[in-house]
Design an enzyme around this catalytic site. Structure first.
Site, PDB file in Angstrom:
ATOM      1  N   GLY A 429       0.819  -1.204   0.000  1.00 16.57           N
ATOM      2  CA  GLY A 429       0.000   0.000   0.000  1.00 16.57           C
ATOM      3  C   GLY A 429       0.849   1.249   0.000  1.00 16.57           C
ATOM      4  CE1 TYR A 430       5.267   1.047   1.296  1.00 18.29           C
ATOM      5  CE2 TYR A 430       6.791   0.749  -0.527  1.00 18.29           C
ATOM      6  CZ  TYR A 430       6.492   0.611   0.812  1.00 18.29           C
ATOM      7  OH  TYR A 430       7.414   0.052   1.657  1.00 18.29           O
ATOM      8  CB  SER A 431       1.032   3.943  -5.842  1.00 19.89           C
ATOM      9  OG  SER A 431       2.357   3.615  -6.201  1.00 19.89           O
ATOM     10  CD  GLU A 546      12.946  -3.132  -4.342  1.00 24.41           C
ATOM     11  OE1 GLU A 546      13.554  -2.202  -4.903  1.00 24.41           O
ATOM     12  OE2 GLU A 546      11.723  -3.276  -4.410  1.00 24.41           O
ATOM     13  CB  THR A 675       8.700   6.466 -13.798  1.00 24.79           C
ATOM     14  OG1 THR A 675       9.249   7.741 -13.436  1.00 24.79           O
ATOM     15  CG2 THR A 675       7.233   6.423 -13.417  1.00 24.79           C
ATOM     16  CG  ASN A 676      13.213   3.034 -16.259  1.00 24.08           C
ATOM     17  OD1 ASN A 676      13.039   2.475 -15.178  1.00 24.08           O
ATOM     18  ND2 ASN A 676      13.685   2.403 -17.309  1.00 24.08           N
TER      19      ASN A 676
END
Length: 691
Positions: A429-431, A546, A675-676
């Site tokens: 639950g982040y975005s 990660e 995003t990149n």
């Protein structure tokens, strides 16, 4: 050479070059003959006697930064070919014989012909190599400065018989030297562009704060860093006597052939008019980069491009060794994956029984302090095998490691055993509508209410929220905090808590992602993980974990590459066309970029294992991997045609349908977790460019 020795040697080469040759902007008047003599006196031309390719590449890089074409690699190759001719090899080392090396019939477009005394010609496909004196030399003015030369040769003064493999090895080294020099020249231009972007002001701002400049600079840095790692791996493979060193060298060459030109042009764009005029080093580095890369065409390998080697010989991309412990465990994991049915109901309990979920944790928490290498191996091998354990390994990384560091004793006792058993299914639950990559802007509120909390807000793109048992929820607990991320707190909440409503959406990949509404959701303080307003630390510590999993994309793409090769090897010309075809060029591009991505992943893991950060390596690996996934998927369709667009439901589909699915999934790789574009901004700021 040891790293310290290489650094000292490179520094010495740079000093001698600066004194005799000057900077790149002085290339038109550089004293190549004088530097040749100085280099011989310094032992640069004697490196062939020790097979010290790493030192040759270090010297070549320093010469490239000065746009200097001194043929150190030619001397190295000549010494290698003439090894049995002691007197001649000694004369090459001393500079008495100034030798250039050329492929058969390739005595045009040579660097340094006006200063050379001899040319060693290599026979195509094996035969007699001949050392012949230079009897005439004509300059070929154009892009290269000093200009290329066409030479006329006299009668052979020495002959050496070479088989086809020996000729290809010699040519591979010459190609590697040209690529290393071009990469170094482009890197020097990039460094100047970065410094320029920090000081040049336009429209009242430093240009390095402009988004376009940051995006371009970050892309160039990815290319520069990947090229460095691929060159180092090629040198290590050669010096270590690996059987695949020639393939590793050609991978580096083909990656650099495209990347160095991208970097040089990117630097020119950032430097703008400042780097367009010949008082600046950039125009001369531009000439060196493009001249060296163009010369690669005069040195063709009989083995062909990387795609030819992979498709025609059964070779695979070279592996990345993670040391004795890691590689021993890799064998164990492969044996397990090869003998265990790939069904979640079977595989998850079997892995849990072996203690592989959370095996990096301390023994008191059910782990065995497994090394970082072992954790990386487990992730890589399960991803390559497409084993159905992604969620379980993700639970270890995100929930388990965070609870271990920041949770209470009660939380550890409640959740760690479930995670070790592979029985926790969570969602993230982040975005939010106004907080995607900019997580610090989240607005979902958690307010104190007696001994507990009341949560209100909305989360987007909660993958798997419809079937998760718990949500790892980031909330705002101090709306007035400065900076913004200081007022965030994390909770771990059961998804069946009253007030939580889930709305499902199907993604392009076919996965279900959810909008989740939180309306007066009451939770006890025991659901809080970490300190109040200390959630940013919990989140960033989880993201740091990660590092173990960043090889997932690369492992997945390696599997796709191997699946594709399994198809095309049955009929290389039928699937790819003849050598030199567009399909083979695309396959080479994919393969070398994948190897570059794997090198960046390995560098990030190495930095983490050494106790440092992976400040630049991790986002660089992520950006390159995500965009490569998109290119991979589209290229599979180009190569395989409609068959590559079929799902696994159709019998005989190449790759079992993984190609079309991976193309649909690839978009998530460039938007998930930031995003990149945002990741490139982080890279740019890591290089010192301002916000």
């Amino acid at each position: 050479m040891e790293a310290r020795e290489l650094t000292a040697f490179a520094t010495s080469v740079a000093g001698v070059t600066a004194r005799r040759w000057g900077k790149a902007a002085q290339a038109a008047g550089g004293d190549l003959s004088g530097l040749w003599a100085d280099g011989a006196a310094q032992g640069w031309l004697a490196l062939g006697a020790d097979d010290a390719l790493d030192a040759v590449l270090a010297a070549t890089a320093e010469l490239g930064r000065a746009a200097c074409p001194l043929p150190v690699m030619d001397a190295f190759v000549a010494a290698r070919v003439l090894r049995a001719e002691d007197k001649l090899a000694a004369q090459v080392a001393s500079g008495e014989l100034r030798v250039l090396v050329a492929a058969a019939g390739g005595t045009d477009y040579l660097d340094g012909g006006t200063a050379a005394t001899h040319v060693l010609t290599l026979p195509a496909g094996g035969g007699t190599a001949e050392l012949r004196p230079v009897e005439g030399c004509r300059e070929l003015p154009g892009l290269a400065v000093p200009p290329w030369t066409a030479v006329e040769l006299g009668e052979a003064q020495a002959r050496v018989e070479l088989d086809a493999q020996a000729v290809d090895e010699a040519i591979a080294l010459l190609r590697l030297g040209l690529a290393a020099r071009a990469a170094a020249a482009a890197q020097r231009a990039h460094e100047m562009a970065v410094e320029h972007a920090k000081t040049r002001r336009q429209f009242g701002k430093v240009i390095g704060s402009f988004g376009a400049v940051q995006q371009r600079t970050a892309s160039c840095q990815i290319d520069v860093t990947a090229a460095e790692h691929l060159l180092r791996r090629a040198a290590d493979a050669y010096c270590g006597g690996r059987h695949d060193w020639l393939l590793q060298a050609e991978i580096a060459v083909e990656f650099i052939a495209a990347a160095s030109r991208r970097v040089q042009l990117g630097a020119q764009h950032t430097l703008a008019a400042m780097g367009y005029f010949e008082e600046h080093d950039a125009p001369w580095l531009f000439r060196r980069v493009h001249g060296d890369i163009t010369r690669l065409r005069t040195l063709p390998l009989q083995a062909g491009q990387v795609a030819d080697i992979l498709a025609e010989t059964g070779a695979s991309l070279p592996s990345f060794d993670l040391g004795p412990v890691g590689e021993s465990f890799r064998g164990e994991v492969r044996e397990f994956l090869g003998s265990t049915p790939h069904h979640a109901a079977v595989m998850i309990p079997a892995m849990a029984e072996r203690g592989w979920f959370g095996f990096g944790w301390p023994p008191e928490h059910g782990g065995r302090n497994a090394s970082l290498a072992e954790q990386v191996v487990l992730n890589e091998e399960t991803m390559y095998a497409r084993a159905p354990v992604t969620m379980e390994l993700g639970s270890v990384m995100l929930l388990g490691n965070s609870i271990l560091r920041h949770g209470t004793d009660e939380q550890r006792a409640a959740f760690l055993p479930l995670i070790r058993a592979g029985r926790v299914h969570f969602c993230l639950g982040y975005s939010e509508p106004e907080a995607g990559s900019d997580l610090a802007s989240l607005r979902t509120k958690a307010e104190r209410d007696g001994d507990g909390w009341v949560i209100n807000g909305q989360k987007l793109w909660t993958t798997g929220g419809h079937r998760a048992s718990h949500v790892w929820l980031a909330t705002r607990t101090d709306p007035d905090a400065t900076p913004r991320h200081a007022g965030i707190t994390v909770f771990l909440i059961p998804m069946d808590t009253p007030g939580i409503t889930v709305q499902q959406h199907r993604a392009l990949s076919g996965e279900i992602s959810c909008t989740v509404f939180y309306d007066d959701v009451r939770v006890p303080d025991a659901a809080r993980v970490g300190a109040v307003n200390g959630g940013w630390k919990v989140i960033t510590d989880a993201l740091a974990g990660e590092r173990v999993f960043m090889g997932s994309i690369a492992a997945s793409l390696l599997r796709q590459l191997d699946d594709l090769l399994a198809v095309v090897r049955a009929d290389p010309e039928g699937w790819l066309g003849p050598r030199g075809s567009a399909a083979r060029a695309k396959l080479s591009e994919l393969a070398v970029t994948l190897q570059a991505n794997r090198a960046l992943v390995a560098a990030a893991i190495g930095a983490t294992a050494a106790g440092g950060g992976a400040r630049l390596e991790a986002p660089m690996a992520g950006v390159l991997g995500g965009e490569l996934a998109e290119e991979f998927g589209e290229a599979m369709l180009d190569i395989l045609g409609p068959r590559g667009a079929l799902s696994g439901e159709v019998p005989g589909t190449p790759g079992g349908g993984a190609f079309e699915y991976s193309l649909r999934l690839s978009i998530m790789y460039v938007v998930g977790g930031g995003t990149n574009d945002i990741q490139r901004g982080l890279i740019a700021r890591g290089l010192g460019l301002p916000r």
